[in-house]
Design a protein around this motif. Structure first.
Motif, PDB file in Angstrom:
ATOM      1  N   UNK A 257       0.900  -1.020  -0.179  1.00  0.00           N
ATOM      2  CA  UNK A 257      -0.111  -0.041   0.029  1.00  0.00           C
ATOM      3  C   UNK A 257       0.879   1.519  -0.022  1.00  0.00           C
ATOM      4  N   UNK A 258       1.874   1.380   0.782  1.00  0.00           N
ATOM      5  CA  UNK A 258       2.900   2.427   0.960  1.00  0.00           C
ATOM      6  C   UNK A 258       3.399   2.817  -0.406  1.00  0.00           C
ATOM      7  N   UNK A 259       3.711   1.428  -1.290  1.00  0.00           N
ATOM      8  CA  UNK A 259       4.529   1.767  -2.431  1.00  0.00           C
ATOM      9  C   UNK A 259       3.400   2.057  -3.519  1.00  0.00           C
ATOM     10  N   UNK A 260       2.100   1.852  -3.433  1.00  0.00           N
ATOM     11  CA  UNK A 260       0.971   2.305  -4.291  1.00  0.00           C
ATOM     12  C   UNK A 260       0.660   3.690  -4.072  1.00  0.00           C
ATOM     13  N   UNK A 261       0.714   4.188  -2.811  1.00  0.00           N
ATOM     14  CA  UNK A 261       0.427   5.661  -2.504  1.00  0.00           C
ATOM     15  C   UNK A 261       1.485   6.616  -2.552  1.00  0.00           C
ATOM     16  N   UNK A 262       2.755   6.164  -2.754  1.00  0.00           N
ATOM     17  CA  UNK A 262       3.805   7.125  -2.790  1.00  0.00           C
ATOM     18  C   UNK A 262       3.754   8.278  -3.369  1.00  0.00           C
ATOM     19  N   UNK A 263       3.346   8.497  -4.583  1.00  0.00           N
ATOM     20  CA  UNK A 263       3.185   9.592  -5.265  1.00  0.00           C
ATOM     21  C   UNK A 263       2.016  10.455  -4.822  1.00  0.00           C
ATOM     22  N   UNK A 264       1.130   9.775  -4.317  1.00  0.00           N
ATOM     23  CA  UNK A 264      -0.048  10.629  -3.700  1.00  0.00           C
ATOM     24  C   UNK A 264       0.442  11.156  -2.319  1.00  0.00           C
ATOM     25  N   UNK A 265       1.096  10.462  -1.472  1.00  0.00           N
ATOM     26  CA  UNK A 265       1.668  10.986  -0.262  1.00  0.00           C
ATOM     27  C   UNK A 265       2.763  12.172  -0.436  1.00  0.00           C
ATOM     28  N   UNK A 266       3.399  12.201  -1.528  1.00  0.00           N
ATOM     29  CA  UNK A 266       4.317  13.124  -2.089  1.00  0.00           C
ATOM     30  C   UNK A 266       3.753  14.415  -2.361  1.00  0.00           C
ATOM     31  N   UNK A 271       6.627  17.031  -0.529  1.00  0.00           N
ATOM     32  CA  UNK A 271       7.894  16.509  -0.214  1.00  0.00           C
ATOM     33  C   UNK A 271       8.422  15.241  -1.077  1.00  0.00           C
ATOM     34  N   UNK A 272       9.556  15.081  -1.410  1.00  0.00           N
ATOM     35  CA  UNK A 272      10.033  13.961  -2.149  1.00  0.00           C
ATOM     36  C   UNK A 272      10.188  12.664  -0.990  1.00  0.00           C
ATOM     37  N   UNK A 273       9.848  11.576  -1.400  1.00  0.00           N
ATOM     38  CA  UNK A 273      10.122  10.174  -0.704  1.00  0.00           C
ATOM     39  C   UNK A 273      10.644   9.482  -1.530  1.00  0.00           C
ATOM     40  N   UNK A 274      11.447   8.594  -0.791  1.00  0.00           N
ATOM     41  CA  UNK A 274      12.205   7.427  -1.591  1.00  0.00           C
ATOM     42  C   UNK A 274      12.139   6.393  -0.501  1.00  0.00           C
ATOM     43  N   UNK A 275      11.878   4.901  -0.987  1.00  0.00           N
ATOM     44  CA  UNK A 275      11.975   3.720  -0.277  1.00  0.00           C
ATOM     45  C   UNK A 275      13.217   2.876  -0.401  1.00  0.00           C
ATOM     46  N   UNK A 276      14.067   3.403  -1.365  1.00  0.00           N
ATOM     47  CA  UNK A 276      15.269   2.563  -2.057  1.00  0.00           C
ATOM     48  C   UNK A 276      16.176   2.256  -0.933  1.00  0.00           C
ATOM     49  N   UNK A 277      16.319   2.999   0.309  1.00  0.00           N
ATOM     50  CA  UNK A 277      17.491   2.586   1.116  1.00  0.00           C
ATOM     51  C   UNK A 277      16.825   2.334   2.653  1.00  0.00           C
ATOM     52  N   UNK A 278      15.667   1.873   2.738  1.00  0.00           N
ATOM     53  CA  UNK A 278      15.112   0.850   3.756  1.00  0.00           C
ATOM     54  C   UNK A 278      14.123   1.759   4.476  1.00  0.00           C
ATOM     55  N   UNK A 279      13.396   2.900   4.125  1.00  0.00           N
ATOM     56  CA  UNK A 279      12.420   3.474   4.937  1.00  0.00           C
ATOM     57  C   UNK A 279      11.390   2.531   5.294  1.00  0.00           C
ATOM     58  N   UNK A 280      10.838   1.690   4.314  1.00  0.00           N
ATOM     59  CA  UNK A 280       9.957   0.519   4.662  1.00  0.00           C
ATOM     60  C   UNK A 280      10.633  -0.743   4.836  1.00  0.00           C
TER      61      UNK A 280
END
Length: 381
Positions: A257-266, A271-280
């Motif tokens: 769900x967090x991956x699917x709504x990432x752009x909506x959250x941003x 703000x820019x968010x990135x999950x690539x280095x361990x946020x989730x």
């Protein structure tokens, strides 16, 4: 300790990387709302790192005895595990660049020594672009004896504190750089989100540091290791039955769900968010632990021999995808339109079969040969 149910998840993660590189226009990745999940390749690499730390703890940490790490055997085993197929794919890409008259000597040297992720400016993605993560993994292997000793010397609490602190620091650093909060303080140029070319003369150094530098990913591996130590100590045995299965599915669903709504959250936060280095990564860890403990139909399904084989072959699938696609595209160019769904799915089938063959007839035999050569040299030396 066999945790075969975890193996197939590697194939699923590797497949999202293939979608990310080659299948963005194929169904269902071309469906707008599910595209972020189907093409979550960079986030899947983070999952690989967490799982790697967890599996390394299962393989090397013992809660009862504390045998010293046989460093020679350890280094040979790690080299034999990742380098042969990595080198095979890399040599193919280098040979292709020579054929085209585009050889980059420095990039080739960095890739051969698995140092490309350390040098910004496009080098992390030079030649065989998925290889950047192996450059990071090599750094993890280099530091692993430190984490193992730290866990075995009765200073485990301090390791946990260090891991959490380092994870928070790297998250704040990435967030600050992506959103140009720290950039003026550090004297760095403003970060601009855009599509980056895989050419080192077109990729800003700041982008490479944020997304590919091994230090930025270290916390994910160490988090996986720390939780693996807890697992080996039996701290999670209280979770069982329906509760465990529910938590496993819930952690997977929440991560998705967090991956699917990432752009909506941003967009909502500005703000820019990135999950690539361990946020989730905490959700990945929860899923791994609960799946490792699971006894439900999900675990039995993931433990089917054919699915375990796909998981075992996932490393070859991951590292061979670019050279394999280059050959596949040339062969099918005259009769299969590159943009068609069929083109992509035939490639997935071909790549999967190639990965299985590589795993059975190249990767595994070469790994065993290297390990046996080391063992025999130790006996005779």
């Amino acid at each position: 300790m066999k945790l075969e149910q975890l193996t197939f998840t590697r194939y699923i993660a590797a497949l999202t990387v293939v979608f990310f590189h080659f299948g963005r226009e194929a169904w269902p990745a071309n469906v707008e709302w599910i595209n972020p999940l189907m093409t979550a390749g960079p986030i899947a690499v983070c999952y690989f790192f967490v799982l790697s730390g967890f599996i390394m703890a299962i393989a090397y940490y013992s809660p009862r005895t504390k045998p010293p790490l046989d460093k020679g055997r350890y280094w040979i085993a790690r080299l034999a595990r990742i380098y042969p197929v990595y080198l095979l794919a890399l040599l193919f890409m280098i040979a292709d660049s020579v054929r085209k008259g585009q050889l980059d000597g420095l990039a080739a040297l960095l890739n051969l020594t698995m140092l490309q992720a350390w040098v910004p400016g496009g080098y992390p993605l030079s030649y065989n672009s998925p290889g950047w993560s192996l450059s990071v993994e090599a750094f993890f292997y280099l530091t692993f004896p430190l984490w193992l000793i730290w866990a075995q010397k009765r200073h485990f609490t301090s390791l946990v504190v260090f891991t959490l602190a380092f994870w928070i620091i790297t998250q704040l650093l990435q967030f600050g750089l992506l959103n140009n909060i720290l950039n003026p303080v550090l004297g760095l140029p403003a970060y601009e989100a855009r599509a980056f070319m895989q050419s080192h003369d077109q990729t800003p150094a700041l982008h490479d540091f944020i997304y590919y530098n091994p230090v930025m990913h270290l916390s994910t591996f160490v988090m996986g290791f720390v939780v693996g130590v807890y697992f080996r100590r039996g701290y999670f045995q209280g979770f069982s039955g329906t509760t465990n299965t529910t938590l496993m599915l819930l952690s997977a669903a929440l991560a998705a769900l967090l991956i699917l709504v990432q752009s909506t959250l941003e967009h909502s936060l500005g703000l820019k968010l990135a999950y690539n280095n361990g946020l989730i990564a905490p959700l990945f860890i929860a899923f791994i632990v609960f799946l490792a403990l699971d006894k439900s139909r999900v675990s039995r399904l993931f433990s089917l021999p054919i699915l375990v084989l796909l998981g075992e072959a996932s490393y070859s699938l991951y590292i061979l995808q670019r050279p394999a696609y280059g050959v596949y595209k040339q062969i099918t160019a005259s009769w299969l339109p590159e943009g068609s769904h069929l083109h992509f799915y035939v490639f997935v089938v071909v790549l999967t079969l190639l990965a299985i063959l590589s795993y059975r007839y190249f990767e595994t035999p070469v790994r065993h040969w290297i390990n046996q050569r080391y063992a025999s040299s130790g006996k005779t030396g």
